[in-house]
Scaffold this motif. Structure first.
Motif, PDB file in Angstrom:
ATOM      1  N   LEU A  83      28.253  37.908  45.116  1.00  0.00           N
ATOM      2  CA  LEU A  83      28.564  39.342  45.071  1.00  0.00           C
ATOM      3  C   LEU A  83      29.952  39.625  45.654  1.00  0.00           C
ATOM      4  O   LEU A  83      30.729  40.396  45.088  1.00  0.00           O
ATOM      5  CB  LEU A  83      27.516  40.146  45.843  1.00  0.00           C
ATOM      6  CG  LEU A  83      26.210  40.417  45.116  1.00  0.00           C
ATOM      7  CD1 LEU A  83      25.196  41.057  46.059  1.00  0.00           C
ATOM      8  CD2 LEU A  83      26.438  41.295  43.908  1.00  0.00           C
ATOM      9  N   ARG A  84      30.247  38.979  46.763  1.00  0.00           N
ATOM     10  CA  ARG A  84      31.550  39.150  47.388  1.00  0.00           C
ATOM     11  C   ARG A  84      32.666  38.661  46.457  1.00  0.00           C
ATOM     12  O   ARG A  84      33.697  39.317  46.317  1.00  0.00           O
ATOM     13  CB  ARG A  84      31.577  38.377  48.719  1.00  0.00           C
ATOM     14  CG  ARG A  84      32.486  38.928  49.746  1.00  0.00           C
ATOM     15  CD  ARG A  84      32.329  38.340  51.150  1.00  0.00           C
ATOM     16  NE  ARG A  84      31.645  37.067  51.299  1.00  0.00           N
ATOM     17  CZ  ARG A  84      30.374  36.933  51.695  1.00  0.00           C
ATOM     18  NH1 ARG A  84      29.641  37.981  51.969  1.00  0.00           N
ATOM     19  NH2 ARG A  84      29.834  35.744  51.807  1.00  0.00           N
ATOM     20  N   LEU A  85      32.456  37.529  45.800  1.00  0.00           N
ATOM     21  CA  LEU A  85      33.439  36.975  44.867  1.00  0.00           C
ATOM     22  C   LEU A  85      33.722  37.949  43.722  1.00  0.00           C
ATOM     23  O   LEU A  85      34.882  38.201  43.378  1.00  0.00           O
ATOM     24  CB  LEU A  85      32.947  35.639  44.302  1.00  0.00           C
ATOM     25  CG  LEU A  85      33.828  34.997  43.246  1.00  0.00           C
ATOM     26  CD1 LEU A  85      35.085  34.420  43.886  1.00  0.00           C
ATOM     27  CD2 LEU A  85      33.060  33.922  42.510  1.00  0.00           C
ATOM     28  N   VAL A  86      32.670  38.518  43.146  1.00  0.00           N
ATOM     29  CA  VAL A  86      32.840  39.465  42.043  1.00  0.00           C
ATOM     30  C   VAL A  86      33.551  40.723  42.525  1.00  0.00           C
ATOM     31  O   VAL A  86      34.495  41.195  41.883  1.00  0.00           O
ATOM     32  CB  VAL A  86      31.485  39.804  41.378  1.00  0.00           C
ATOM     33  CG1 VAL A  86      31.637  40.927  40.365  1.00  0.00           C
ATOM     34  CG2 VAL A  86      30.891  38.566  40.709  1.00  0.00           C
ATOM     35  N   LYS A 105      41.035  42.243  39.051  1.00  0.00           N
ATOM     36  CA  LYS A 105      41.530  41.207  38.143  1.00  0.00           C
ATOM     37  C   LYS A 105      40.662  41.101  36.884  1.00  0.00           C
ATOM     38  O   LYS A 105      41.160  40.848  35.794  1.00  0.00           O
ATOM     39  CB  LYS A 105      41.575  39.863  38.879  1.00  0.00           C
ATOM     40  CG  LYS A 105      42.091  38.717  38.038  1.00  0.00           C
ATOM     41  CD  LYS A 105      42.371  37.448  38.823  1.00  0.00           C
ATOM     42  CE  LYS A 105      41.257  36.992  39.704  1.00  0.00           C
ATOM     43  NZ  LYS A 105      41.496  35.669  40.306  1.00  0.00           N
ATOM     44  N   TRP A 106      39.339  41.318  37.058  1.00  0.00           N
ATOM     45  CA  TRP A 106      38.406  41.186  35.940  1.00  0.00           C
ATOM     46  C   TRP A 106      38.081  42.535  35.292  1.00  0.00           C
ATOM     47  O   TRP A 106      37.183  42.616  34.458  1.00  0.00           O
ATOM     48  CB  TRP A 106      37.132  40.493  36.407  1.00  0.00           C
ATOM     49  CG  TRP A 106      37.361  39.082  36.881  1.00  0.00           C
ATOM     50  CD1 TRP A 106      38.355  38.241  36.485  1.00  0.00           C
ATOM     51  CD2 TRP A 106      36.577  38.365  37.830  1.00  0.00           C
ATOM     52  NE1 TRP A 106      38.240  37.034  37.137  1.00  0.00           N
ATOM     53  CE2 TRP A 106      37.151  37.081  37.973  1.00  0.00           C
ATOM     54  CE3 TRP A 106      35.455  38.680  38.584  1.00  0.00           C
ATOM     55  CZ2 TRP A 106      36.645  36.105  38.823  1.00  0.00           C
ATOM     56  CZ3 TRP A 106      34.946  37.711  39.431  1.00  0.00           C
ATOM     57  CH2 TRP A 106      35.529  36.443  39.542  1.00  0.00           C
ATOM     58  N   ASP A 107      38.787  43.577  35.704  1.00  0.00           N
ATOM     59  CA  ASP A 107      38.609  44.929  35.166  1.00  0.00           C
ATOM     60  C   ASP A 107      37.170  45.432  35.325  1.00  0.00           C
ATOM     61  O   ASP A 107      36.530  45.887  34.378  1.00  0.00           O
ATOM     62  CB  ASP A 107      39.046  44.990  33.692  1.00  0.00           C
ATOM     63  CG  ASP A 107      39.254  46.428  33.227  1.00  0.00           C
ATOM     64  OD1 ASP A 107      39.558  47.294  34.070  1.00  0.00           O
ATOM     65  OD2 ASP A 107      39.091  46.678  32.021  1.00  0.00           O
ATOM     66  N   ILE A 108      36.670  45.324  36.557  1.00  0.00           N
ATOM     67  CA  ILE A 108      35.307  45.732  36.906  1.00  0.00           C
ATOM     68  C   ILE A 108      35.390  46.745  38.042  1.00  0.00           C
ATOM     69  O   ILE A 108      36.204  46.597  38.952  1.00  0.00           O
ATOM     70  CB  ILE A 108      34.466  44.517  37.366  1.00  0.00           C
ATOM     71  CG1 ILE A 108      34.311  43.512  36.227  1.00  0.00           C
ATOM     72  CG2 ILE A 108      33.113  44.933  37.894  1.00  0.00           C
ATOM     73  CD1 ILE A 108      33.736  42.189  36.687  1.00  0.00           C
ATOM     74  N   ASP A 109      34.548  47.762  38.004  1.00  0.00           N
ATOM     75  CA  ASP A 109      34.472  48.719  39.105  1.00  0.00           C
ATOM     76  C   ASP A 109      33.648  48.077  40.230  1.00  0.00           C
ATOM     77  O   ASP A 109      32.445  47.855  40.066  1.00  0.00           O
ATOM     78  CB  ASP A 109      33.810  50.022  38.628  1.00  0.00           C
ATOM     79  CG  ASP A 109      33.731  51.089  39.700  1.00  0.00           C
ATOM     80  OD1 ASP A 109      33.987  50.789  40.887  1.00  0.00           O
ATOM     81  OD2 ASP A 109      33.417  52.238  39.339  1.00  0.00           O
ATOM     82  N   PRO A 110      34.262  47.771  41.386  1.00  0.00           N
ATOM     83  CA  PRO A 110      33.537  47.083  42.456  1.00  0.00           C
ATOM     84  C   PRO A 110      32.387  47.899  43.041  1.00  0.00           C
ATOM     85  O   PRO A 110      31.490  47.345  43.671  1.00  0.00           O
ATOM     86  CB  PRO A 110      34.618  46.822  43.514  1.00  0.00           C
ATOM     87  CG  PRO A 110      35.680  47.823  43.236  1.00  0.00           C
ATOM     88  CD  PRO A 110      35.631  48.087  41.749  1.00  0.00           C
ATOM     89  N   ARG A 111      32.392  49.229  42.799  1.00  0.00           N
ATOM     90  CA  ARG A 111      31.294  50.069  43.298  1.00  0.00           C
ATOM     91  C   ARG A 111      30.092  50.023  42.364  1.00  0.00           C
ATOM     92  O   ARG A 111      29.037  50.553  42.678  1.00  0.00           O
ATOM     93  CB  ARG A 111      31.769  51.512  43.457  1.00  0.00           C
ATOM     94  CG  ARG A 111      32.880  51.660  44.500  1.00  0.00           C
ATOM     95  CD  ARG A 111      33.522  52.992  44.401  1.00  0.00           C
ATOM     96  NE  ARG A 111      34.044  53.114  43.021  1.00  0.00           N
ATOM     97  CZ  ARG A 111      34.611  54.191  42.522  1.00  0.00           C
ATOM     98  NH1 ARG A 111      34.735  55.270  43.241  1.00  0.00           N
ATOM     99  NH2 ARG A 111      35.059  54.208  41.277  1.00  0.00           N
ATOM    100  N   ARG A 112      30.272  49.400  41.196  1.00  0.00           N
ATOM    101  CA  ARG A 112      29.179  49.356  40.216  1.00  0.00           C
ATOM    102  C   ARG A 112      28.725  47.928  39.955  1.00  0.00           C
ATOM    103  O   ARG A 112      28.344  47.572  38.841  1.00  0.00           O
ATOM    104  CB  ARG A 112      29.634  50.031  38.924  1.00  0.00           C
ATOM    105  CG  ARG A 112      29.969  51.508  39.167  1.00  0.00           C
ATOM    106  CD  ARG A 112      30.221  52.228  37.904  1.00  0.00           C
ATOM    107  NE  ARG A 112      28.955  52.300  37.169  1.00  0.00           N
ATOM    108  CZ  ARG A 112      28.853  52.730  35.930  1.00  0.00           C
ATOM    109  NH1 ARG A 112      29.924  53.128  35.287  1.00  0.00           N
ATOM    110  NH2 ARG A 112      27.694  52.770  35.327  1.00  0.00           N
ATOM    111  N   VAL A 113      28.771  47.104  40.970  1.00  0.00           N
ATOM    112  CA  VAL A 113      28.330  45.717  40.870  1.00  0.00           C
ATOM    113  C   VAL A 113      26.915  45.647  41.433  1.00  0.00           C
ATOM    114  O   VAL A 113      26.650  46.135  42.528  1.00  0.00           O
ATOM    115  CB  VAL A 113      29.269  44.770  41.648  1.00  0.00           C
ATOM    116  CG1 VAL A 113      28.712  43.356  41.679  1.00  0.00           C
ATOM    117  CG2 VAL A 113      30.658  44.783  41.031  1.00  0.00           C
ATOM    118  N   GLY A 114      26.014  45.064  40.688  1.00  0.00           N
ATOM    119  CA  GLY A 114      24.636  44.932  41.139  1.00  0.00           C
ATOM    120  C   GLY A 114      24.141  43.533  40.881  1.00  0.00           C
ATOM    121  O   GLY A 114      24.869  42.664  40.401  1.00  0.00           O
TER     122      GLY A 114
END
Length: 89
Positions: free
Chosen positions: A56-59, A65-74
């Motif tokens: 989770l921390r890695l993502v 860099k990976w064009d992901i919203d870090p607040r929406r990682v589950g």
């Protein structure tokens, strides 16, 4: 869009001898139920939990860099992965 990542987490190696494996399974399935699912049932759960938290921390750390919203990682898991998901949150 959805981005998906697969975590290959470490697990406990089962005993090789049949009698030893049988004893381990009986002990596992006859142990008292924990009051809370996040209670560590065995050392392998702690190792898997650590791997899940690291993933989770890695993502989240690479979200930009990976064009992901870090607040929406589950995290989602099934069977042992479900226990790892609950323990890793």
């Amino acid at each position: 869009g959805v981005a998906a990542f697969v975590v290959k987490y470490r697990t406990k190696t089962p005993p090789r001898a049949t009698a030893e494996f049988t004893r381990a399974m009986i002990a596992l399935f006859t142990a008292p139920r924990p009051a809370d699912i996040t209670t560590v049932l065995n050392p392998a759960t702690e190792i898997a939990k650590s791997d899940a938290q690291t993933a989770l921390r890695l993502v989240r750390d690479n979200a930009a860099k990976w064009d992901i919203d870090p607040r929406r990682v589950g995290m989602l898991g099934f069977s042992a992965g479900g226990i790892t998901t609950l323990a890793g949150r």
